[in-house]
Design an enzyme around this catalytic site. Sequence first.
Site, PDB file in Angstrom:
ATOM      1  N   CYS A   1      52.216  43.209  83.937  1.00 43.32           N
ATOM      2  CA  CYS A   1      51.235  42.597  85.214  1.00 43.32           C
ATOM      3  C   CYS A   1      49.621  43.149  85.003  1.00 43.32           C
ATOM      4  CB  CYS A   1      51.947  43.180  86.439  1.00 43.32           C
ATOM      5  SG  CYS A   1      51.806  44.660  86.861  1.00 43.32           S
TER       6      CYS A   1
ATOM      7  N   HIS B   1      38.138  52.274  68.985  1.00 39.79           N
ATOM      8  CA  HIS B   1      39.683  52.534  68.897  1.00 39.79           C
ATOM      9  C   HIS B   1      40.076  52.654  70.394  1.00 39.79           C
ATOM     10  CE1 HIS B   1      39.556  53.490  64.464  1.00 39.79           C
ATOM     11  NE2 HIS B   1      39.458  52.309  64.632  1.00 39.79           N
TER      12      HIS B   1
HETATM   13  P1  CNA Z   1      39.949  61.701  59.598  1.00 38.92           P
HETATM   14  O1  CNA Z   1      40.295  60.600  58.920  1.00 38.92           O
HETATM   15  O2  CNA Z   1      40.766  62.675  60.139  1.00 38.92           O
HETATM   16  O3  CNA Z   1      38.603  62.472  59.213  1.00 38.92           O
HETATM   17  C1  CNA Z   1      37.687  63.189  59.907  1.00 38.92           C
HETATM   18  C2  CNA Z   1      36.920  63.859  59.019  1.00 38.92           C
HETATM   19  O4  CNA Z   1      35.947  65.019  59.834  1.00 38.92           O
HETATM   20  C3  CNA Z   1      37.195  64.574  58.050  1.00 38.92           C
HETATM   21  O5  CNA Z   1      36.738  64.233  56.528  1.00 38.92           O
HETATM   22  C4  CNA Z   1      36.996  66.211  58.062  1.00 38.92           C
HETATM   23  O6  CNA Z   1      36.631  66.977  57.017  1.00 38.92           O
HETATM   24  C5  CNA Z   1      35.814  66.242  59.197  1.00 38.92           C
HETATM   25  N1  CNA Z   1      35.661  67.125  60.062  1.00 38.92           N
HETATM   26  C6  CNA Z   1      36.606  67.651  60.702  1.00 38.92           C
HETATM   27  N2  CNA Z   1      36.149  68.763  61.692  1.00 38.92           N
HETATM   28  C7  CNA Z   1      35.039  68.715  61.327  1.00 38.92           C
HETATM   29  C8  CNA Z   1      33.788  69.531  61.941  1.00 38.92           C
HETATM   30  N3  CNA Z   1      33.961  70.321  62.809  1.00 38.92           N
HETATM   31  N4  CNA Z   1      32.441  69.109  61.578  1.00 38.92           N
HETATM   32  C9  CNA Z   1      32.112  68.406  60.434  1.00 38.92           C
HETATM   33  N5  CNA Z   1      33.318  67.589  59.923  1.00 38.92           N
HETATM   34  C10 CNA Z   1      34.594  67.872  60.315  1.00 38.92           C
HETATM   35  O7  CNA Z   1      39.297  61.011  61.176  1.00 38.92           O
HETATM   36  P2  CNA Z   1      38.482  59.654  61.186  1.00 38.92           P
HETATM   37  O8  CNA Z   1      37.862  59.598  62.568  1.00 38.92           O
HETATM   38  O9  CNA Z   1      37.722  59.421  59.972  1.00 38.92           O
HETATM   39  O10 CNA Z   1      39.643  58.460  61.347  1.00 38.92           O
HETATM   40  C11 CNA Z   1      39.808  57.675  62.173  1.00 38.92           C
HETATM   41  C12 CNA Z   1      40.872  57.675  63.216  1.00 38.92           C
HETATM   42  C13 CNA Z   1      41.348  59.051  63.577  1.00 38.92           C
HETATM   43  C14 CNA Z   1      40.819  56.801  64.362  1.00 38.92           C
HETATM   44  O11 CNA Z   1      41.664  55.888  64.383  1.00 38.92           O
HETATM   45  C15 CNA Z   1      40.788  57.805  65.632  1.00 38.92           C
HETATM   46  O12 CNA Z   1      41.507  57.397  66.714  1.00 38.92           O
HETATM   47  C16 CNA Z   1      41.632  58.955  64.900  1.00 38.92           C
HETATM   48  N6  CNA Z   1      41.810  60.158  65.719  1.00 38.92           N
HETATM   49  C17 CNA Z   1      41.200  60.319  66.746  1.00 38.92           C
HETATM   50  C18 CNA Z   1      40.988  61.583  67.547  1.00 38.92           C
HETATM   51  C19 CNA Z   1      40.342  61.982  68.559  1.00 38.92           C
HETATM   52  O13 CNA Z   1      39.741  60.821  69.620  1.00 38.92           O
HETATM   53  N7  CNA Z   1      39.773  63.052  68.857  1.00 38.92           N
HETATM   54  C20 CNA Z   1      41.967  62.698  66.999  1.00 38.92           C
HETATM   55  C21 CNA Z   1      42.629  62.430  65.980  1.00 38.92           C
HETATM   56  C22 CNA Z   1      42.609  61.188  65.403  1.00 38.92           C
END
Ligand code: CNA
Length: 238
Positions: free
Chosen positions: A130, A119
């Site tokens: 540009c 992403h």
């Molecule tokens: P999501 O849909 O928010 O899922 C995150 C998952 O991680 C959830 O199911 C949580 O239960 C689980 N989770 C959270 N913390 C922990 C932990 N410490 N240990 C274990 N499990 C955990 O996010 P996805 O990544 O699945 O969705 C994709 C999106 C989120 C993408 O487009 C990213 O760009 C986008 N995103 C990115 C960031 C980042 O770059 N840090 C932050 C927020 C969203």
Amino acid sequence: MDIKIFQDIIDNSNYIVFFGGAGVSTESGIPDFRSVDGLYSLKYDYPPEMMLSRTFFNEKTEDFYSFYKDKVIHLDAKPNITHNILTKLEKKGKLKAVVTQNIDGLHQLSGSEKTYELHGSIHRNYCVKCNKFYDVDYIKNSVSIPICQCSGIIKPDVVLYEEGLNSDTVQNSIYHISKADTLIIGGTSLIVYPASSLIDYFNGENLILINKEKTPRDSMATHVYHENLSDVFSELIL
Ligand code: CNA
């Protein structure tokens, strides 16, 4: 938690790929989307999916940047134990690639060299007119909409809703996932398409899934840990 299964698999694997999401960085202080304290729980005038869409960027650029700078860019965040253990596994030659949906650059900051960012990244930004490059500090410090010297609007190299994924990044990710003997999936709800569909290219022996909550793909895993990533990774002996 039976860590021995994970430890044995790591010890006996030679081509590990990690496929991760926002949950990898929550322990660095960056909220994910779907946890209870994630970005989707915020009360804004528009839902986050809309604010992170290309249409919104084009039509409400000022609102896009106000949300993006405030809630998406986290410049103080540091890699946590999960990023660091993955980097260690890469340096040992066991881990061949990190395929991430994250845009925060923390895997690279931790020293990981084979990271494929499905992403994009907050650290790359380009003028739509540009194509001049700008770093994230320029975006964060800009007043309102970041503008190029040529007067064009600058856009983050982040894949917004309605935009396609970079085909080289997808091809490289598929290449590694399909060659892996072990796939570790961590910190992702596995519901964002098409990124999550890349795990279907996995053809190897062991699929370890580590996520606090259940995912729609738990049943395809060899072993599932519904735990914090740090609790699992901190138990590994490398
Ligand atoms: P999501 O849909 O928010 O899922 C995150 C998952 O991680 C959830 O199911 C949580 O239960 C689980 N989770 C959270 N913390 C922990 C932990 N410490 N240990 C274990 N499990 C955990 O996010 P996805 O990544 O699945 O969705 C994709 C999106 C989120 C993408 O487009 C990213 O760009 C986008 N995103 C990115 C960031 C980042 O770059 N840090 C932050 C927020 C969203």
